[in-house]
Design a protein around this motif. Structure first.
Motif, short mmCIF file in Angstrom:
data_model
loop_
_atom_site.label_atom_id
_atom_site.label_comp_id
_atom_site.label_asym_id
_atom_site.label_seq_id
_atom_site.Cartn_x
_atom_site.Cartn_y
_atom_site.Cartn_z
N TYR A 177 0.83 -1.21 0.00
CA TYR A 177 0.00 0.00 0.00
C TYR A 177 0.86 1.25 0.00
O TYR A 177 0.61 2.20 -0.75
CB TYR A 177 -0.92 -0.03 1.22
CG TYR A 177 -1.81 1.19 1.33
CD1 TYR A 177 -2.73 1.51 0.34
CD2 TYR A 177 -1.73 2.03 2.45
CE1 TYR A 177 -3.56 2.62 0.44
CE2 TYR A 177 -2.55 3.14 2.57
CZ TYR A 177 -3.45 3.43 1.56
OH TYR A 177 -4.26 4.53 1.67
N ARG A 178 1.91 1.26 0.84
CA ARG A 178 2.78 2.42 0.91
C ARG A 178 3.58 2.58 -0.39
O ARG A 178 3.85 3.70 -0.84
CB ARG A 178 3.73 2.30 2.10
CG ARG A 178 3.06 2.31 3.46
CD ARG A 178 2.07 3.46 3.62
NE ARG A 178 2.67 4.74 3.30
CZ ARG A 178 1.97 5.84 2.98
NH1 ARG A 178 0.64 5.78 2.90
NH2 ARG A 178 2.59 6.96 2.71
N HIS A 238 1.69 4.38 -3.02
CA HIS A 238 1.45 5.81 -2.76
C HIS A 238 2.73 6.60 -2.53
O HIS A 238 2.66 7.79 -2.21
CB HIS A 238 0.52 5.95 -1.55
CG HIS A 238 -0.88 5.48 -1.81
ND1 HIS A 238 -1.23 4.15 -1.74
CD2 HIS A 238 -2.00 6.15 -2.19
CE1 HIS A 238 -2.52 4.02 -2.04
NE2 HIS A 238 -3.00 5.20 -2.32
N SER A 289 5.37 7.92 -4.62
CA SER A 289 5.62 8.09 -6.05
C SER A 289 7.11 7.98 -6.40
O SER A 289 7.46 7.39 -7.43
CB SER A 289 5.09 9.45 -6.52
OG SER A 289 5.65 10.50 -5.75
#
Length: 338
Positions: free
Chosen positions: A182-183, A186, A188
């Protein structure tokens, strides 16, 4: 990076992960032990890539969608495996108690059959939703909570507390890999570093570094503990080396997936449910019975093992791909997760 490209590399990574699981279950000399170091952590990581965040779905809505996607197929796919083994037990004249024990293990689910992953992933996602909901308002709090729960799970392992129903013990560690996914999605800059455009020299450097770290850490894990990671059995070896090897292996596959273009691997990645659930407990078991009956591949040696694994590898696709395509066309296909 566009959405299409993002989906493409995720499908490729999932396909490579599933092929790695096949190799691990086929006991390919030298390769199987290596595949265990990253294959299942990779699947939890990839699931985390697609986690929507608690803001976009209420818990009942999220839980119900996960239930339909994972729990219903668990029972449908598991029922087929159960019937297959009823047939096998009948051939082997197993006592009635064997059937009862198999049913109990199927319902309680403690590292049982390949579908253990569906149960573990379901609980992993529910747990992570709870962590995200409770701690997301504070910076780094979700990461701290995820690490803390993972450490708790590893302490249980170290103290020999054993497995829990529906592989809750695995979910304690799996949610950390889910969190990393998940990290990653997100962050970039990190995502661009591993799956963005890069020169061939940079790509080779990343792959070689990840591979070396994975292999060295995995070897150290075996030397220090006597065995490597096997989440299906709830084994973590030397925890520090295990997680270093797993993360390096995940980044290796993710990086390769950003440049590999293969319709075959992409197909495997888009059609994991049937292939993953039935390849080991049905196809590989059936192949083993056929080999034993006809005296095939029974001689010791690496050459025989490789030939046996190769034939079984091909059999997985020859048998399961047509079945997968047939089920996809049935009105009840969602019951099988396809």
């Amino acid at each position: 990076m566009s959405t299409d490209n993002r989906i493409s590399w995720i499908d490729t990574a999932r396909g490579i992960g599933l092929l790695s699981v096949f190799i691990a279950h086929l006991s390919v000399p030298f390769a199987s032990a290596w595949m265990h170091t990253f294959a299942m952590p990779l699947f939890f990581f990839l699931s985390g890539l697609l986690y929507p965040g608690h803001e976009k779905q209420s818990f009942p809505e999220f839980a119900w969608r996960r239930f339909k996607r994972l729990v219903i197929p668990y029972f449908t796919l598991g029922a087929v495996i159960f019937l297959f083994f009823c047939f096998v037990f009948a051939l082997q004249n197993e006592p009635r108690s064997s059937y009862v024990e198999m049913l109990r293990s199927f319902l309680i689910q403690e590292h049982y059959w390949t579908i253990w992953f569906l149960a573990a992933l379901f609980l992993t996602q529910l747990i992570y939703y709870g962590i995200d909901f409770c701690f997301s308002r504070w910076k780094y709090a979700v990461t701290i909570a995820s690490v803390a729960l993972c450490v708790f799970g590893l302490m249980r392992y170290r103290m020999g507390w054993g497995s829990l129903p529906w592989n809750l013990d695995v979910a304690f560690e799996a949610q950390f890999f889910f969190h990393l996914g998940y990290r990653f999605m997100h962050a970039s800059r990190i995502k661009e570093f591993f799956v963005g455009e890069s020169s061939i020299y940079r790509l080779i450097s990343i792959v070689l570094i990840c591979l070396v770290v994975n292999v060295v850490a995995a070897k150290a894990c075996i030397v220090l503990s006597g065995h490597s990671l096997d989440m299906s059995m709830g084994l973590y070896g030397n925890e520090i080396m295990t997680f270093i090897a797993a993360i390096a292996g995940i980044l290796l596959i993710v990086t390769l997936s950003s440049v590999i273009r293969s319709d075959f691997i992409s197909y495997v990645g888009k059609n994991t449910m049937i292939l993953f659930s039935w390849h080991s407990r049905i196809v590989i078991v059936a192949c083993g019975m056929i080999y034993a009956h006809f005296g095939l591949f029974q001689a010791p040696g690496i050459g025989t093992s490789l030939l046996r694994a190769s034939v079984s590898f091909v059999a997985i696709f020859v048998i399961l791909v047509p079945i997968n395509e047939l089920i996809k066309r049935l009105p009840c296909h969602k019951l099988f997760g396809v």
